[in-house]
Write a protein that holds these residues in place. Structure first.
Motif, mmCIF file in Angstrom:
data_model
loop_
_atom_site.group_PDB
_atom_site.id
_atom_site.type_symbol
_atom_site.label_atom_id
_atom_site.label_comp_id
_atom_site.label_asym_id
_atom_site.label_seq_id
_atom_site.Cartn_x
_atom_site.Cartn_y
_atom_site.Cartn_z
ATOM 1 N N SER A 1 -51.657 3.670 -34.327
ATOM 2 C CA SER A 1 -51.361 5.099 -34.323
ATOM 3 C C SER A 1 -52.623 5.883 -34.566
ATOM 4 C CB SER A 1 -50.339 5.430 -35.411
ATOM 5 O OG SER A 1 -50.245 6.819 -35.576
ATOM 6 N N PRO A 2 -52.802 7.032 -33.902
ATOM 7 C CA PRO A 2 -53.989 7.854 -34.171
ATOM 8 C C PRO A 2 -53.981 8.451 -35.559
ATOM 9 C CG PRO A 2 -52.432 9.032 -32.774
ATOM 10 C CD PRO A 2 -51.928 7.617 -32.901
ATOM 11 N N LEU A 3 -52.871 8.271 -36.304
ATOM 12 C CA LEU A 3 -52.773 8.876 -37.625
ATOM 13 C C LEU A 3 -52.963 7.870 -38.747
ATOM 14 C CD1 LEU A 3 -49.627 11.029 -36.863
ATOM 15 C CD2 LEU A 3 -52.008 11.689 -36.678
ATOM 16 N N VAL A 4 -53.274 6.598 -38.378
ATOM 17 C CA VAL A 4 -53.398 5.562 -39.396
ATOM 18 C C VAL A 4 -54.503 5.906 -40.380
ATOM 19 C CG1 VAL A 4 -54.071 3.164 -39.752
ATOM 20 C CG2 VAL A 4 -52.416 3.745 -37.986
ATOM 21 N N ALA A 5 -55.539 6.618 -39.904
ATOM 22 C CA ALA A 5 -56.669 6.930 -40.780
ATOM 23 C C ALA A 5 -56.257 7.761 -41.972
ATOM 24 C CB ALA A 5 -57.751 7.669 -39.988
ATOM 25 N N LEU A 6 -55.130 8.441 -41.850
ATOM 26 C CA LEU A 6 -54.675 9.255 -42.979
ATOM 27 C C LEU A 6 -53.891 8.424 -43.983
ATOM 28 C CD1 LEU A 6 -53.597 12.481 -41.113
ATOM 29 C CD2 LEU A 6 -55.678 12.067 -42.416
ATOM 30 N N PRO B 1 -46.173 15.763 -27.099
ATOM 31 C CA PRO B 1 -46.333 14.395 -26.597
ATOM 32 C C PRO B 1 -47.426 13.648 -27.358
ATOM 33 C CG PRO B 1 -46.342 16.010 -24.798
ATOM 34 C CD PRO B 1 -46.464 16.774 -26.067
ATOM 35 N N GLU B 2 -47.248 12.354 -27.471
ATOM 36 C CA GLU B 2 -48.227 11.553 -28.202
ATOM 37 C C GLU B 2 -49.588 11.555 -27.533
ATOM 38 O OE1 GLU B 2 -46.528 7.694 -28.710
ATOM 39 O OE2 GLU B 2 -45.290 8.307 -30.418
ATOM 40 N N TRP B 3 -49.641 11.715 -26.207
ATOM 41 C CA TRP B 3 -50.957 11.725 -25.556
ATOM 42 C C TRP B 3 -51.749 12.966 -25.959
ATOM 43 C CZ3 TRP B 3 -52.453 15.659 -22.317
ATOM 44 C CH2 TRP B 3 -51.452 16.453 -21.746
ATOM 45 N N CYS B 4 -51.063 14.047 -26.301
ATOM 46 C CA CYS B 4 -51.777 15.231 -26.802
ATOM 47 C C CYS B 4 -52.273 15.002 -28.224
ATOM 48 C CB CYS B 4 -50.851 16.445 -26.763
ATOM 49 S SG CYS B 4 -50.357 16.972 -25.114
ATOM 50 N N VAL B 5 -51.460 14.336 -29.032
ATOM 51 C CA VAL B 5 -51.865 14.048 -30.409
ATOM 52 C C VAL B 5 -53.046 13.091 -30.430
ATOM 53 C CG1 VAL B 5 -51.084 13.107 -32.615
ATOM 54 C CG2 VAL B 5 -49.505 14.441 -31.200
ATOM 55 N N ALA B 6 -53.034 12.099 -29.539
ATOM 56 C CA ALA B 6 -54.093 11.099 -29.522
ATOM 57 C C ALA B 6 -55.430 11.659 -29.067
ATOM 58 C CB ALA B 6 -53.691 9.937 -28.604
ATOM 59 N N ALA B 7 -55.450 12.891 -28.576
ATOM 60 C CA ALA B 7 -56.708 13.505 -28.150
ATOM 61 C C ALA B 7 -57.589 13.888 -29.332
ATOM 62 C CB ALA B 7 -56.418 14.743 -27.303
ATOM 63 N N TYR C 1 -53.106 21.925 -32.611
ATOM 64 C CA TYR C 1 -54.058 21.609 -31.543
ATOM 65 C C TYR C 1 -53.402 20.803 -30.429
ATOM 66 C CZ TYR C 1 -57.816 23.117 -34.717
ATOM 67 O OH TYR C 1 -58.637 23.846 -35.535
ATOM 68 N N SER C 2 -52.491 19.890 -30.790
ATOM 69 C CA SER C 2 -51.812 19.120 -29.751
ATOM 70 C C SER C 2 -50.936 20.026 -28.894
ATOM 71 C CB SER C 2 -50.977 18.000 -30.381
ATOM 72 O OG SER C 2 -49.909 18.522 -31.164
ATOM 73 N N ALA C 3 -50.341 21.057 -29.491
ATOM 74 C CA ALA C 3 -49.550 22.014 -28.714
ATOM 75 C C ALA C 3 -50.449 22.839 -27.796
ATOM 76 C CB ALA C 3 -48.763 22.925 -29.652
ATOM 77 N N VAL C 4 -51.651 23.160 -28.265
ATOM 78 C CA VAL C 4 -52.599 23.876 -27.406
ATOM 79 C C VAL C 4 -52.998 23.004 -26.216
ATOM 80 C CG1 VAL C 4 -54.907 24.888 -27.306
ATOM 81 C CG2 VAL C 4 -53.459 25.324 -29.283
ATOM 82 N N THR C 5 -53.250 21.722 -26.464
ATOM 83 C CA THR C 5 -53.616 20.817 -25.369
ATOM 84 C C THR C 5 -52.479 20.690 -24.359
ATOM 85 O OG1 THR C 5 -55.179 19.582 -26.746
ATOM 86 C CG2 THR C 5 -54.274 18.432 -24.835
ATOM 87 N N HIS C 6 -51.250 20.626 -24.842
ATOM 88 C CA HIS C 6 -50.109 20.564 -23.929
ATOM 89 C C HIS C 6 -50.006 21.852 -23.108
ATOM 90 C CE1 HIS C 6 -45.664 20.251 -22.927
ATOM 91 N NE2 HIS C 6 -46.156 19.112 -22.483
ATOM 92 N N SER C 7 -50.218 22.999 -23.752
ATOM 93 C CA SER C 7 -50.195 24.278 -23.027
ATOM 94 C C SER C 7 -51.303 24.327 -21.992
ATOM 95 C CB SER C 7 -50.346 25.435 -24.021
ATOM 96 O OG SER C 7 -49.298 25.438 -24.970
ATOM 97 N N ASP C 8 -52.464 23.801 -22.353
ATOM 98 C CA ASP C 8 -53.577 23.763 -21.405
ATOM 99 C C ASP C 8 -53.195 22.980 -20.155
ATOM 100 O OD1 ASP C 8 -56.713 23.714 -20.810
ATOM 101 O OD2 ASP C 8 -55.982 21.648 -20.646
#
Length: 577
Positions: A572-577, A218-224, A294-301
């Motif tokens: 997007s949280p990925l714009v910095a890249l 989910p995008e909310w996990c990525v945005a963390a 890491y986003s998958a870990v946050t979702h699992s958490d």
């Protein structure tokens, strides 16, 4: 981008009260057991293992009430062999499961000569002692054994694994879907329903597919996370002279790392998996891949947190993983190796009446069987003699108890010193000493010839040979001790330096987090995070491409307002890249 709300909680308080009343009916010596298993989960959690950049508030709160093992390891860094091992209680040499072809029910053969079809698995042992045993998700490897070992291990229907994969073979794809569209969500909700209806005593298992590839999160996990500031491995290349057999040049069976280049603003969409000779994966791809993991870990958490919120405090709860995972360390994006990143797993144990703390006791997943039996209050002598592993319940219950695995390792080191290496070294030095002894024998014969009597000649020769023999033994023993100490000092620690730095041990247990209402904690998922600084008055910049420090000088992440206009573009949280 807000964390999804779990299903309506009407009746949850009533359900928890029913569970507590059911608990009263359990004998004082029998405890309910919850086993939580993740796939590919490194011991890289926030409060539990001191990695401040990780967003794992639910598991951090759980670890603050538990015993955290800093030195827990799998017995085989591949999914099916590892799960066949710790779920059956037998070492891989006994399960004879080293791949995805066999399983312990088909190929197992214990040290006592019993075939695997006659073994009593871990949940089956609880089932034989009148427990309700119910499994969900990925505990055994799917179909290894067949039907998730039904009907042997479980008293009720097994809930199958639910997954969602990225399209086009991509390894990471942030999406915005309904909560029940994501990997592990429906499995977790089934486990919640089970905990609301099962009668005590019970053994309930929940195995998540995440953070295994692919990371459709989910995008909310990525945005963390801020991808631009995520650290990458210090050593991105294979160790010098690394043999091919020790290196895994694949990622989940694929020969390329694949990302949607147009979505992430990259000039390519695929890169060859690193080999011992070359690593062509850019650092920004390394960071994106870590972001996916890491986003998958946050979702699992978050999923584990929903279950932990409703489990009675006096149940035995264990969180672990089948093995670890390498995130670019030494150029590997896999398990399937003997590096610490692949072998080391998280292990967090909560038991009634046990104070939270850390322990450096050495723990192998094969020890889970006997340890859980004892922690649940069952008779450990009823465990089959051919079950491998050690009972480490004393390490959990008593801080002063000597770790049995460490004692066994010390005894093994002593025996190893007295036998194998000593004989090898002595043999290596015997050849030149044999020539010396022959020469000495000739010399002793020459010297003894001057003795007045035959007895005197024999005595001189015997004394001379005894002296040389003692010299040989003393020299061999000294050289053996010297070489063993050198071996311990000169082991290839450079290959593990990156792992040991990433998984540093903390001197004390993290402070407990405040207990808050689950919904409130979910809504404020990111607000408890503090900026991470290197020193009180020094802040390093991230301009250096070789800088891998996990700096986060930004304010804690704030979920977007629910009243935000739909036509207002969200960066997007990925714009910095």
């Amino acid at each position: 981008l807000e964390p999804p709300q779990p299903r309506p909680r009407q009746g949850w308080k009533k359900m928890k009260a029913v569970m507590m009343c059911a608990w009263v009916g359990v004998g004082s010596s029998q405890k309910n057991v919850l086993l939580l298993v993740a796939d590919d989960l490194r011991p890289e959690l926030g409060g539990a293992y001191g990695h401040e950049w990780m967003v794992t508030p639910h598991l951090d709160a759980f670890a603050a009430q538990s015993v955290v093992f800093d030195a827990a390891f799998t017995n085989f860094a591949i999914c099916s062999p590892s799960r066949n091992s710790f779920m059956s209680g037998r070492m891989p040499d006994a399960t004879r499961t080293w791949n995805f072809i066999d399983d312990f029910r088909v190929s197992g053969l214990s040290s006592s000569g019993r075939a695997g079809r006659e073994w009593t698995s871990l949940p089956e042992f609880f089932k034989a002692h009148d427990y309700a045993t119910l499994g969900h998700g990925k505990l055994f490897h799917p179909e290894k054994p067949a039907n998730n070992d039904e009907p042997y291990s479980w008293t009720g229907p097994y809930v199958e694994l639910t997954t969602r994969m990225c399209p086009s073979g991509y390894h990471f794809c942030p999406t915005s879907e309904a909560a029940d569209e994501y990997t592990d969500y429906n499995t977790t909700m089934s486990a919640l329903a089970t905990l609301g209806t099962v009668s005590s005593p019970w053994f309930v298992g929940l195995g998540l597919f995440f953070p295994h590839l692919s990371w459709a999160t989910p995008e909310w996990c990525v945005a963390a996370y801020d991808a631009a500031k995520l650290r990458v491995a210090r050593s991105r290349d294979a160790p010098l002279g690394c043999p091919e057999v020790a290196f895994t040049a694949e990622i989940d069976g694929a020969s390329q790392i694949k990302l949607n280049g147009s979505y992430f603003g990259l000039n390519a969409s695929a890169w060859p998996v690193p080999t011992p000779d070359a690593n062509e994966v850019p650092r920004e791809v390394d960071r994106l891949m870590r972001l996916g993991y890491y986003s998958a870990v946050t979702h699992s958490d978050w999923l584990f947190g929903q279950v932990l919120d409703v489990v009675p405090d006096d149940a035995v709860v264990v969180l672990t993983a089948d093995h670890g995972y390498s995130l670019g360390e030494h150029g590997e994006w896999a398990k399937h190796s003997l590096f610490d990143n692949a072998l080391r797993v998280p292990l967090v144990v909560r038991a009634p009446g046990v104070a939270p703390r850390r322990t450096a006791a050495f723990f192998e997943l094969i020890d889970l069987y006997r340890t859980l039996v004892s922690l649940a209050g069952l008779d450990p002598t009823r465990v089959d003699p051919d079950v491998d592993g050690l009972d480490q319940s004393a390490v959990v219950l008593d801080p002063s108890a000597p770790p049995p695995r460490d004692a066994a390792r010390r005894r093994s080191d002593a025996a190893h010193f007295e036998t194998a290496e000593a004989w090898i070294v002595c043999f290596a030095f015997w050849v030149p000493f044999e020539a010396l002894l022959i020469r000495a024998y000739d010399l002793s014969s020459s010297v003894s010839s001057h003795a007045a009597t035959p007895f005197g000649r024999h005595l001189v020769r015997l004394v001379w040979q005894l002296f040389l023999g003692a010299l040989v033994v003393a020299t061999c023993a000294s050289l053996t001790a010297l070489l063993i100490n050198l071996d311990r000092c000169l082991r290839p620690q450079a290959c593990l330096a990156d792992d040991r730095d990433d998984y540093r041990r903390l001197p004390s247990h993290p402070p407990p987090l405040p207990r808050v209402h689950p919904d409130a904690r979910d809504a404020a998922l990111f607000n408890a995070r503090e900026p991470l600084l290197v020193d009180d008055d020094i802040q390093r910049t991230t301009d250096d491409p070789d800088d891998d420090s996990p700096l986060r000088r930004d304010p804690p992440y704030q979920p977007p307002s629910a009243t935000k206009s739909d036509d207002d573009p969200l960066a997007s949280p990925l714009v910095a890249l």
